[in-house]
Write an enzyme that holds these catalytic residues in place. Structure first.
Site, PDB file in Angstrom:
ATOM      1  N   ASP A 117       0.845  -1.204   0.000  1.00 19.44           N
ATOM      2  CA  ASP A 117       0.000   0.000   0.000  1.00 19.44           C
ATOM      3  C   ASP A 117       0.879   1.253   0.000  1.00 19.44           C
ATOM      4  O   ASP A 117       0.621   2.219  -0.726  1.00 19.44           O
ATOM      5  CB  ASP A 117      -0.992   0.003   1.177  1.00 19.44           C
ATOM      6  CG  ASP A 117      -0.383  -0.502   2.477  1.00 19.44           C
ATOM      7  OD1 ASP A 117       0.727  -1.069   2.450  1.00 19.44           O
ATOM      8  OD2 ASP A 117      -1.013  -0.332   3.537  1.00 19.44           O
TER       9      ASP A 117
ATOM     10  N   ASP B 257       1.423  -7.102 -10.681  1.00 18.44           N
ATOM     11  CA  ASP B 257       0.468  -6.798 -11.747  1.00 18.44           C
ATOM     12  C   ASP B 257      -0.013  -5.350 -11.603  1.00 18.44           C
ATOM     13  O   ASP B 257      -0.023  -4.564 -12.555  1.00 18.44           O
ATOM     14  CB  ASP B 257      -0.713  -7.778 -11.626  1.00 18.44           C
ATOM     15  CG  ASP B 257      -1.616  -7.748 -12.850  1.00 18.44           C
ATOM     16  OD1 ASP B 257      -1.342  -6.968 -13.779  1.00 18.44           O
ATOM     17  OD2 ASP B 257      -2.601  -8.505 -12.869  1.00 18.44           O
TER      18      ASP B 257
ATOM     19  N   ASP C  30       1.620  -1.621 -13.513  1.00 20.72           N
ATOM     20  CA  ASP C  30       0.735  -0.739 -14.289  1.00 20.72           C
ATOM     21  C   ASP C  30       0.802   0.696 -13.768  1.00 20.72           C
ATOM     22  O   ASP C  30       0.787   1.647 -14.543  1.00 20.72           O
ATOM     23  CB  ASP C  30      -0.717  -1.232 -14.237  1.00 20.72           C
ATOM     24  CG  ASP C  30      -1.024  -2.214 -15.364  1.00 20.72           C
ATOM     25  OD1 ASP C  30      -0.078  -2.598 -16.090  1.00 20.72           O
ATOM     26  OD2 ASP C  30      -2.196  -2.604 -15.529  1.00 20.72           O
TER      27      ASP C  30
END
Ligand code: NAD
Length: 359
Positions: free
Chosen positions: A226, A250, A254
């Protein structure tokens, strides 16, 4: 003397055939200059394979890939196949390819090119000079862990289950790739996990720490996922190499990608032990612009450069390809996704022609 390489070519869906078409002739041009000959074997994957064979990864495709020196993949997927059962979806083909070639490491560079600093949605002073490599574990974690499925619970409700699991050897081998990648870069490695909540992450952290003594030249740090998401948009320049599991990787890769402003510029490499690697752009099949000569082929071309560098060990040809990309950007050529004022708009083919001239 000419060196011949067997390349499996997987155009896939959407803009795939357009961007891979451009990349093939660029690769042939660079090959001619460096005494390299590429023999391409085209094979089906994703939606195109479903339409033809009913299977998103036909055995023949996997066999073609296994026989080759490297695999150049474009992208898969599209609205047409979105509602098929999971095992017939295009994405299942991609996961199958990664598993079938045991590609456990995914390398995703996110570098801000000086010519495109203003494409980023973040302020120039935040992103200028960003150069991150995300090393993502690709064949384990929650995407593959068992049990998984949608089960009937005793309450009468349905219950969806996935399992996030990593074994020692899976963590060790990805961590090793990451330490070695950091050695080739700026010797800083940040391992991202959720060790404050997840046992699987605690094991991840323990194993990465245990390996660190073998790499005394690397400055190792740890960060919760986080916080890593926050830091990536707050102060991305603090990162050099990041290593993380499949799910976190993943998402974070991005987010890192978007620091650069255009998904149409980002290549990736997936590698394993001994098997051919798969080199593909980060973006998807962009069905919204497919067939309109609007796609940016540069991520695919830069993926071919990664193929030359990491897959075929031809760094000189890789350098040449990357330089050609920088040159066309310096000359002001832009596809729609990276267009800005005063620049020259080109389509996919036009960008290919400009690259060819630059070569
Ligand atoms: P996407 O990356 O295909 O597109 C997102 C946006 O970026 C779209 O507006 C698109 O036009 C644009 N874009 C992407 N690549 C571009 C390029 N080279 N040049 C110019 N613009 C570009 O993501 P999505 O829309 O979420 O997904 C579309 C399909 O692609 C889905 O079926 C998805 O499952 C699939 N997908 C595949 C991969 C892959 O093959 N590795 C990755 C992500 C998504």
């Amino acid at each position: 003397m000419t060196q011949t390489y067997q390349i499996a070519l997987l155009p896939g869906d959407g803009i795939g055939p357009e961007i891979i078409g451009v990349t093939v002739y660029i690769l042939n041009a660079v090959g001619q200059q460096y005494g390299l000959q590429f023999e391409f074997s085209q094979a089906l994957i994703g939606g195109a394979a479903i339409d033809e064979t009913g299977d998103p990864l036909p055995q023949e495709t996997l066999d073609t890939c296994r026989r080759s020196d490297a695999v150049l993949l474009a992208a898969i997927g599209g609205y047409k196949w979105d509602n098929l059962p999971r095992r017939q979806r295009p994405e299942t083909g991609l996961l199958g390819l990664r598993a079938g070639l045991e590609l456990f490491a995914n390398l995703r560079p996110a570098q801000i090119l000086p010519q495109l600093v203003d494409s980023s949605t973040l302020k120039r002073e935040v992103v200028e000079g960003v150069d991150i490599m995300v090393v993502r574990e690709l064949t384990g974690g929650v995407y593959f862990g068992e049990p998984k499925g949608i089960f009937a619970a005793e309450t009468g409700e349905q219950r969806g289950v996935n399992t996030m699991a990593y074994s020692d050897h899976e963590i060790d081998r990805i961590a090793k790739v990451a330490f070695e990648t950091a050695q080739k870069r700026n010797q800083r490695l940040c391992s991202v996990d959720k060790a404050n909540v997840l046992e699987v992450s605690q094991l991840w952290r323990d194993r990465v720490n245990a390996l660190a003594s073998s790499y005394p030249d690397i400055e190792l740090s740890h960060m919760y996922v986080d916080n890593a998401a926050m830091q990536l948009v707050r102060a991305p320049k603090q990162f050099d190499t990041i290593v993380t599991g499949n799910l976190f990787g993943d998402i974070l890769s991005d987010a890192a990608a978007m620091l650069t402003g255009s998904i149409g510029m980002l290549p990736s490499a997936s590698i394993g032990d001994g098997n051919p690697g798969v080199f593909e752009p980060v973006h998807g099949s962009a069905p919204d612009i497919a067939g309109e000569d609007k796609a940016n082929p540069l991520a695919q071309v830069l993926s071919a450069a990664m193929m030359l560098r990491y897959g075929l060990d031809e760094p000189a040809a890789a350098d040449k390809l990357e330089k050609a990309v920088f040159q066309v950007l310096d000359q002001g050529y832009r596809t729609g996704d990276i267009m800005s004022e005063g620049m020259t708009y080109v389509g996919c083919q036009g960008m290919g022609d400009a690259l060819l001239k630059a070569l």
